[in-house]
Design a protein around this motif. Structure first.
Motif, short mmCIF file in Angstrom:
data_model
loop_
_atom_site.label_atom_id
_atom_site.label_comp_id
_atom_site.label_asym_id
_atom_site.label_seq_id
_atom_site.Cartn_x
_atom_site.Cartn_y
_atom_site.Cartn_z
N UNK A 176 0.84 -1.19 0.00
CA UNK A 176 0.00 0.00 0.00
C UNK A 176 0.88 1.25 0.00
N UNK A 177 0.44 2.28 -0.69
CA UNK A 177 1.21 3.52 -0.70
C UNK A 177 1.30 4.11 0.70
N UNK A 178 0.22 4.05 1.44
CA UNK A 178 0.23 4.60 2.80
C UNK A 178 1.24 3.86 3.68
N UNK A 179 1.38 2.56 3.46
CA UNK A 179 2.35 1.78 4.24
C UNK A 179 3.77 2.16 3.85
N UNK A 180 4.01 2.37 2.58
CA UNK A 180 5.33 2.83 2.13
C UNK A 180 5.72 4.12 2.87
N UNK A 181 4.82 5.07 2.90
CA UNK A 181 5.11 6.36 3.53
C UNK A 181 5.34 6.18 5.03
N UNK A 182 4.52 5.36 5.68
CA UNK A 182 4.66 5.15 7.12
C UNK A 182 5.97 4.45 7.46
N UNK A 183 6.32 3.41 6.72
CA UNK A 183 7.56 2.68 7.00
C UNK A 183 8.78 3.53 6.69
N UNK A 184 8.71 4.34 5.66
CA UNK A 184 9.83 5.23 5.35
C UNK A 184 10.08 6.20 6.50
N UNK A 185 9.02 6.75 7.06
CA UNK A 185 9.18 7.66 8.20
C UNK A 185 9.71 6.91 9.42
N UNK A 186 9.21 5.70 9.62
CA UNK A 186 9.62 4.91 10.78
C UNK A 186 11.10 4.55 10.72
N UNK A 187 11.59 4.23 9.52
CA UNK A 187 12.97 3.76 9.38
C UNK A 187 13.92 4.84 8.86
N UNK A 188 13.45 6.06 8.70
CA UNK A 188 14.31 7.15 8.27
C UNK A 188 14.76 7.05 6.82
N UNK A 189 13.90 6.56 5.96
CA UNK A 189 14.21 6.43 4.54
C UNK A 189 13.62 7.62 3.80
N UNK A 190 14.45 8.34 3.07
CA UNK A 190 13.97 9.48 2.29
C UNK A 190 13.35 8.98 1.00
N UNK A 233 13.55 -0.75 0.09
CA UNK A 233 14.45 -0.44 1.20
C UNK A 233 13.72 -0.08 2.49
N UNK A 234 12.42 0.16 2.44
CA UNK A 234 11.70 0.46 3.68
C UNK A 234 11.33 -0.81 4.44
N UNK A 235 11.52 -1.96 3.81
CA UNK A 235 11.22 -3.24 4.47
C UNK A 235 12.46 -3.67 5.25
N UNK A 236 12.51 -3.28 6.52
CA UNK A 236 13.71 -3.47 7.33
C UNK A 236 13.59 -4.57 8.38
N UNK A 237 12.39 -4.83 8.85
CA UNK A 237 12.17 -5.77 9.94
C UNK A 237 11.23 -6.90 9.51
N UNK A 238 11.34 -8.06 10.14
CA UNK A 238 10.40 -9.14 9.81
C UNK A 238 8.94 -8.71 9.88
N UNK A 239 8.61 -7.87 10.86
CA UNK A 239 7.23 -7.41 10.98
C UNK A 239 6.80 -6.56 9.79
#
Length: 366
Positions: free
Chosen positions: A51-65, A98-104
């Motif tokens: 989901x696009x919303x998930x991309x944006x949320x995970x990027x913010x969570x993991x510090x990905x620009x 690159x926003x997929x950083x953790x198993x969760x």
């Protein structure tokens, strides 16, 4: 795969006036919702399903620009029929991955994807992934595949959508890497892995270079599901058929340029995974009306509509059915036929197929 007898196509419903929302109306006041049509989704990439919303949320969570093309200007404007355009498409895909950083994060992606599939009428999903793109972050190839399979089982239990995994080799990497992936895929055949694929820019890796990997996969009981006939013409499709023993072909729309090739596809019972929105987004077709769905269908080819990468193209599976309804004049009986073709071309268990096919019959009767 055994050759099949081509069944007569359902009679096409007469053209009807266009309603204000752009959809064609039939003789009935309304036509049944394609999101309620049971179907299988056979062409969806792992990161591209996010989901696009998930991309944006995970990027913010993991510090990905994220670049503007993945935020304010989403969905991005793409055109990949030249090398520069494909490089940009691949770069955006890599950034998203690159926003997929953790198993969760992987578990969340698959759970949300399954939820979206259920909402689109998809009762069976075959999601394609190159484990090599995630292995460095998740402990290697084997742990990555096991993590994804476990996440798929959890997502399936939570949503009721069956999920099979297509392990895909990358055309831009060495064929020996593909053999490693094929052996890994075979190890998990019957445990959630249902097929072996070949993706990325077909101009940079010919199908016949990967014959050895596909031989391993086929001997291990996996479906052969390479990409072909998207950025290159009919010769690319022919290589997939002759060198890789394709059961299905990702895209394959350029096969329409060679009538004898279409005959071969029909005779062998090979299914083409046609992705209208993706074809337009990458410049393969100028508009959805230019994607040769009707021509392939009338020639007797089995077609499974797919969304490819909703994260980058902005639409999911039901939208593909809407497009062939509005842009190609498919009637409800023909849409049901497409849904049946997707189910029959899948690796879904017999009971799942029977349930979905029964649901298709019920949808036509609504």
């Amino acid at each position: 795969m055994e050759a099949r007898t081509v069944s007569p196509r359902p009679a096409q419903e007469p053209s009807a006036p266009v309603r204000q929302n752009g959809a064609r109306a039939s003789s009935r006041t309304t036509r049944p919702d394609v999101a309620l049509l049971p179907k299988a989704h056979l062409h969806l990439h792992f990161t591209g399903s996010m989901r696009h919303s998930t991309l944006v949320e995970l990027a913010a969570q993991h510090g990905v620009h994220l670049p503007d093309a993945l935020v304010e200007d989403w969905p991005p404007r793409l055109h990949a029929t030249d090398e520069r355009g494909w490089f940009r498409f691949q770069r955006l895909y890599d950034i998203a991955r690159s926003v997929l950083r953790e198993p969760d994060d992987l578990r969340r992606l698959l759970r949300e994807t399954a939820e979206d599939e259920a909402a689109e009428g998809s009762g069976w999903l075959e999601i394609q992934v190159d484990p090599g793109g995630y292995a460095a972050r998740f402990g290697g190839l084997t742990p990555t595949v096991e993590l994804i399979l476990d996440a798929a089982r959890q997502a399936s239990e939570a949503t009721g959508v069956g999920i099979g995994l297509i392990v895909a080799a990358n055309r831009t990497r060495h064929p020996l890497d593909a053999k490693t992936l094929a052996r890994l895929a075979v190890r998990y055949a019957g445990q959630g892995v249902v097929g072996f694929g070949l993706s990325n820019d077909e101009r940079r890796g010919r199908a016949y270079d990967f014959e050895g990997a596909f031989r391993i996969a086929r001997r291990g009981g996996l479906l052969s599901d390479p990409h072909g006939g998207e950025l290159l013409g009919p010769a690319s499709v022919r290589e997939c058929l002759e060198a890789l023993g394709a059961d299905r072909i990702g895209h394959g729309v350029r096969a329409v340029e060679d009538p004898r090739l279409i005959e071969m596809i029909v005779d062998r019972g090979v299914t083409l995974e046609v992705c209208p929105t993706s074809n337009v987004g990458l410049g393969v077709a100028a508009t959805a009306a230019d994607v040769p769905v009707r021509r392939l269908y009338e020639a007797g080819a089995s077609i499974a509509l797919g969304a490819d990468d909703p994260l980058l193209f902005g639409s999911r599976l039901a939208r593909q059915y809407d497009l062939v309804r509005t842009e190609h004049g498919f009637g409800d009986a023909e849409l049901a036929d497409l849904a049946r073709q997707s189910i029959r071309a899948s690796a879904a268990p017999g009971d799942v197929r029977a349930r979905l096919l029964s649901g298709v019959d019920a949808w036509v009767g609504t």
